[in-house]
Design a protein around this motif. Structure first.
Motif, PDB file in Angstrom:
ATOM      1  N   UNK A 154       0.683  -1.232   0.213  1.00  0.00           N
ATOM      2  CA  UNK A 154      -0.102  -0.115  -0.017  1.00  0.00           C
ATOM      3  C   UNK A 154       1.014   1.233   0.046  1.00  0.00           C
ATOM      4  N   UNK A 155       1.198   1.611  -1.199  1.00  0.00           N
ATOM      5  CA  UNK A 155       2.215   2.946  -1.440  1.00  0.00           C
ATOM      6  C   UNK A 155       1.454   4.230  -0.687  1.00  0.00           C
ATOM      7  N   UNK A 156       0.157   4.350  -0.977  1.00  0.00           N
ATOM      8  CA  UNK A 156      -0.544   5.331  -0.531  1.00  0.00           C
ATOM      9  C   UNK A 156      -0.480   5.543   1.179  1.00  0.00           C
ATOM     10  N   UNK A 157      -0.329   4.331   1.874  1.00  0.00           N
ATOM     11  CA  UNK A 157      -0.200   4.299   3.342  1.00  0.00           C
ATOM     12  C   UNK A 157       1.043   4.705   3.656  1.00  0.00           C
ATOM     13  N   UNK A 171       5.613 -14.389  -9.428  1.00  0.00           N
ATOM     14  CA  UNK A 171       6.765 -14.936  -9.148  1.00  0.00           C
ATOM     15  C   UNK A 171       8.008 -13.840  -9.065  1.00  0.00           C
ATOM     16  N   UNK A 172       8.774 -14.176  -8.314  1.00  0.00           N
ATOM     17  CA  UNK A 172      10.250 -13.428  -8.084  1.00  0.00           C
ATOM     18  C   UNK A 172      10.883 -12.821  -9.336  1.00  0.00           C
ATOM     19  N   UNK A 173      10.587 -13.701 -10.236  1.00  0.00           N
ATOM     20  CA  UNK A 173      11.296 -13.447 -11.916  1.00  0.00           C
ATOM     21  C   UNK A 173      10.237 -12.041 -12.352  1.00  0.00           C
ATOM     22  N   UNK A 174       9.073 -12.295 -12.270  1.00  0.00           N
ATOM     23  CA  UNK A 174       8.226 -11.341 -12.852  1.00  0.00           C
ATOM     24  C   UNK A 174       8.175  -9.983 -12.389  1.00  0.00           C
ATOM     25  N   UNK A 175       8.684 -10.120 -10.723  1.00  0.00           N
ATOM     26  CA  UNK A 175       8.623  -8.792 -10.036  1.00  0.00           C
ATOM     27  C   UNK A 175      10.059  -8.155 -10.367  1.00  0.00           C
ATOM     28  N   UNK A 176      10.823  -8.997 -10.916  1.00  0.00           N
ATOM     29  CA  UNK A 176      12.267  -8.250 -11.246  1.00  0.00           C
ATOM     30  C   UNK A 176      11.952  -7.461 -12.511  1.00  0.00           C
ATOM     31  N   UNK A 177      11.264  -8.161 -13.530  1.00  0.00           N
ATOM     32  CA  UNK A 177      11.105  -7.686 -14.806  1.00  0.00           C
ATOM     33  C   UNK A 177       9.989  -6.541 -15.011  1.00  0.00           C
ATOM     34  N   UNK A 178       8.873  -6.392 -13.971  1.00  0.00           N
ATOM     35  CA  UNK A 178       7.890  -5.745 -14.232  1.00  0.00           C
ATOM     36  C   UNK A 178       8.055  -4.419 -13.825  1.00  0.00           C
ATOM     37  N   UNK A 179       7.478  -3.517 -14.675  1.00  0.00           N
ATOM     38  CA  UNK A 179       7.643  -2.056 -14.262  1.00  0.00           C
ATOM     39  C   UNK A 179       6.847  -1.655 -13.203  1.00  0.00           C
ATOM     40  N   UNK A 180       7.370  -0.887 -12.429  1.00  0.00           N
ATOM     41  CA  UNK A 180       6.604  -0.471 -10.935  1.00  0.00           C
ATOM     42  C   UNK A 180       5.488   0.511 -11.338  1.00  0.00           C
ATOM     43  N   UNK A 181       4.406   0.164 -10.817  1.00  0.00           N
ATOM     44  CA  UNK A 181       3.306   0.862 -10.928  1.00  0.00           C
ATOM     45  C   UNK A 181       3.325   2.229  -9.908  1.00  0.00           C
ATOM     46  N   UNK A 182       3.820   2.211  -8.741  1.00  0.00           N
ATOM     47  CA  UNK A 182       3.753   3.086  -7.935  1.00  0.00           C
ATOM     48  C   UNK A 182       5.167   2.910  -6.919  1.00  0.00           C
ATOM     49  N   UNK A 183       5.593   4.044  -6.514  1.00  0.00           N
ATOM     50  CA  UNK A 183       6.845   4.193  -5.753  1.00  0.00           C
ATOM     51  C   UNK A 183       6.245   5.324  -4.561  1.00  0.00           C
ATOM     52  N   UNK A 184       7.235   5.189  -3.501  1.00  0.00           N
ATOM     53  CA  UNK A 184       6.994   5.959  -2.284  1.00  0.00           C
ATOM     54  C   UNK A 184       7.727   7.515  -2.607  1.00  0.00           C
ATOM     55  N   UNK A 185       7.349   8.455  -1.861  1.00  0.00           N
ATOM     56  CA  UNK A 185       8.131   9.717  -2.226  1.00  0.00           C
ATOM     57  C   UNK A 185       9.584   9.711  -1.941  1.00  0.00           C
ATOM     58  N   UNK A 186       9.808   8.716  -0.754  1.00  0.00           N
ATOM     59  CA  UNK A 186      11.163   8.707  -0.511  1.00  0.00           C
ATOM     60  C   UNK A 186      12.001   7.910  -1.664  1.00  0.00           C
TER      61      UNK A 186
END
Length: 101
Positions: free
Chosen positions: A42-45, A65-80
């Motif tokens: 929950x990036x919003x939180x 899967x972990x491999x998919x997490x490595x290759x996927x584009x990030x949908x959202x990130x924290x301010x930091x």
């Protein structure tokens, strides 16, 4: 079942954790600086109620899967995370490498 395994990306070690739950799987890859995670994050939180913790994190959705997490584009990130050069659209690998530099 919980699986914890070290992974190396361009000479840097990270910890990959997979937690198999009924009807879903939680995925994280982390180091001492921050982490990326599946859609359960929950990036919003993190950006609102926990902003004072300055958490460096990113979220990818639709990964199983972990491999998919490595290759996927990030949908959202924290301010930091943005302060460390990590932005939505970067792959998991690109974001993790920003966490070591």
């Amino acid at each position: 079942m919980v699986t914890i395994e070290p992974i190396m990306i361009k000479g840097h070690f990270f910890t990959a954790v997979t937690v198999c739950l009924p009807k879903t799987t939680l995925l994280t890859i982390s180091n001492n600086t921050g982490y990326i995670m599946c859609g359960a994050l929950d990036v919003g939180l993190l950006n609102s109620r926990l902003v004072d913790r300055k958490i460096i994190a990113g979220r990818a959705v639709g990964v199983k899967t972990i491999d998919e997490l490595l290759m996927a584009p990030l949908e959202s990130v924290t301010y930091e995370a943005e302060q460390h050069g990590i932005f939505s659209g970067m792959t998991g690998v690109e974001a993790l490498l920003q966490m070591v530099g």
